[in-house]
Design a protein around this motif. Sequence first.
Motif, PDB file in Angstrom:
ATOM      1  N   GLU A  57       0.826  -1.211   0.000  1.00 40.91           N
ATOM      2  CA  GLU A  57       0.000   0.000   0.000  1.00 40.91           C
ATOM      3  C   GLU A  57       0.856   1.255   0.000  1.00 40.91           C
ATOM      4  O   GLU A  57       0.541   2.232  -0.681  1.00 40.91           O
ATOM      5  CB  GLU A  57      -0.926   0.003   1.214  1.00 40.91           C
ATOM      6  N   ARG A  60       2.213   1.732  -3.486  1.00 41.45           N
ATOM      7  CA  ARG A  60       1.170   2.248  -4.379  1.00 41.45           C
ATOM      8  C   ARG A  60       0.940   3.736  -4.152  1.00 41.45           C
ATOM      9  O   ARG A  60       0.763   4.495  -5.102  1.00 41.45           O
ATOM     10  CB  ARG A  60      -0.133   1.478  -4.173  1.00 41.45           C
ATOM     11  N   ALA A  61       0.919   4.148  -2.895  1.00 42.85           N
ATOM     12  CA  ALA A  61       0.717   5.566  -2.589  1.00 42.85           C
ATOM     13  C   ALA A  61       1.887   6.396  -3.130  1.00 42.85           C
ATOM     14  O   ALA A  61       1.676   7.466  -3.719  1.00 42.85           O
ATOM     15  CB  ALA A  61       0.580   5.763  -1.077  1.00 42.85           C
ATOM     16  N   ARG A  62       3.103   5.912  -2.961  1.00 41.96           N
ATOM     17  CA  ARG A  62       4.274   6.619  -3.477  1.00 41.96           C
ATOM     18  C   ARG A  62       4.223   6.703  -4.997  1.00 41.96           C
ATOM     19  O   ARG A  62       4.512   7.731  -5.598  1.00 41.96           O
ATOM     20  CB  ARG A  62       5.567   5.933  -3.038  1.00 41.96           C
ATOM     21  N   ARG A  63       3.802   5.597  -5.642  1.00 44.85           N
ATOM     22  CA  ARG A  63       3.718   5.590  -7.105  1.00 44.85           C
ATOM     23  C   ARG A  63       2.671   6.586  -7.585  1.00 44.85           C
ATOM     24  O   ARG A  63       2.861   7.267  -8.594  1.00 44.85           O
ATOM     25  CB  ARG A  63       3.381   4.181  -7.607  1.00 44.85           C
ATOM     26  N   GLU A  64       1.570   6.726  -6.867  1.00 41.69           N
ATOM     27  CA  GLU A  64       0.543   7.694  -7.248  1.00 41.69           C
ATOM     28  C   GLU A  64       1.055   9.121  -7.104  1.00 41.69           C
ATOM     29  O   GLU A  64       0.729   9.981  -7.921  1.00 41.69           O
ATOM     30  CB  GLU A  64      -0.735   7.490  -6.423  1.00 41.69           C
ATOM     31  N   ARG A  65       1.867   9.393  -6.075  1.00 46.22           N
ATOM     32  CA  ARG A  65       2.456  10.736  -5.932  1.00 46.22           C
ATOM     33  C   ARG A  65       3.404  11.025  -7.087  1.00 46.22           C
ATOM     34  O   ARG A  65       3.441  12.137  -7.604  1.00 46.22           O
ATOM     35  CB  ARG A  65       3.176  10.856  -4.592  1.00 46.22           C
ATOM     36  N   ARG A  67       3.214   9.629 -10.104  1.00 43.39           N
ATOM     37  CA  ARG A  67       2.394   9.713 -11.312  1.00 43.39           C
ATOM     38  C   ARG A  67       1.745  11.095 -11.450  1.00 43.39           C
ATOM     39  O   ARG A  67       1.489  11.550 -12.564  1.00 43.39           O
ATOM     40  CB  ARG A  67       1.326   8.624 -11.269  1.00 43.39           C
ATOM     41  N   ALA A  68       1.500  11.771 -10.336  1.00 42.88           N
ATOM     42  CA  ALA A  68       0.874  13.090 -10.375  1.00 42.88           C
ATOM     43  C   ALA A  68       1.814  14.164 -10.926  1.00 42.88           C
ATOM     44  O   ALA A  68       1.357  15.228 -11.325  1.00 42.88           O
ATOM     45  CB  ALA A  68       0.396  13.476  -8.974  1.00 42.88           C
ATOM     46  N   ASN A  73       7.262  11.373 -13.386  1.00 49.19           N
ATOM     47  CA  ASN A  73       6.674  10.140 -13.886  1.00 49.19           C
ATOM     48  C   ASN A  73       7.444   9.631 -15.104  1.00 49.19           C
ATOM     49  O   ASN A  73       7.727   8.439 -15.215  1.00 49.19           O
ATOM     50  CB  ASN A  73       5.198  10.360 -14.237  1.00 49.19           C
ATOM     51  N   THR A 114       5.128  -3.684 -14.447  1.00 50.70           N
ATOM     52  CA  THR A 114       4.527  -2.750 -13.500  1.00 50.70           C
ATOM     53  C   THR A 114       4.138  -1.441 -14.172  1.00 50.70           C
ATOM     54  O   THR A 114       3.289  -0.716 -13.659  1.00 50.70           O
ATOM     55  CB  THR A 114       5.459  -2.449 -12.312  1.00 50.70           C
ATOM     56  N   GLU A 115       4.752  -1.137 -15.322  1.00 46.86           N
ATOM     57  CA  GLU A 115       4.471   0.117 -16.001  1.00 46.86           C
ATOM     58  C   GLU A 115       4.001  -0.034 -17.444  1.00 46.86           C
ATOM     59  O   GLU A 115       3.410   0.880 -17.986  1.00 46.86           O
ATOM     60  CB  GLU A 115       5.732   1.003 -16.007  1.00 46.86           C
TER      61      GLU A 115
END
Length: 187
Positions: A57, A60-65, A67-68, A73, A114-115
């Motif tokens: 989790e 995932r949160a770090r990846r979303e930051r 991606r923003a 990214n 993963t990407e």
Amino acid sequence: MWLRQSDTGPRAPGKQDRSAGRCVLSRTAEPGSRHRENEPPHAHLSGWRARVHRLRERFRARRERIRARPALNTLYRFGLGLLGGIVLLLGIVMIPYPGPGWLCVFAGLGLLATEFAWARHVNMFAKHHYQRWVRWLSRQHPATRLAVMTATGLIVVATLWLIGAFDLVGDFLGLQWSWLASPLFQA
């Protein structure tokens, strides 16, 4: 057993039926969810599984930051693509040798997957056909398995000779035999 409010009658959502040891889902829970109203999603896990779930989790949160932020990214995807590509190529080179050749191939594809959607499809395709090959080989006569092992061994020996490994070992042992020298690296 977990029940929805409609299955339990007029009880209030999120309340426990003490007599049956059941919990009713709240109105805010997703349909099909098995989590209690105030319980974290990984509370049903214990020990190392809960730790892995929390770690996943956080990733995932770090990846979303990341991606923003478009520039970060792009850099992340490039770096992950480069790392996954290197691991994949090393794995392909190591396939005929004893050791983790296929493991590196699947690890490289897993990193890329993963990407990149194409890598996910290639990874699933490769795993499927690798498992088919292993099952087929396990059903064969021992002579067939021996022939496959012999062919793999010959590929390893030929590759080591071509890259000059035998000449290097011969020099270390003081052997000056001409046939040990690689035809690719003759001066």
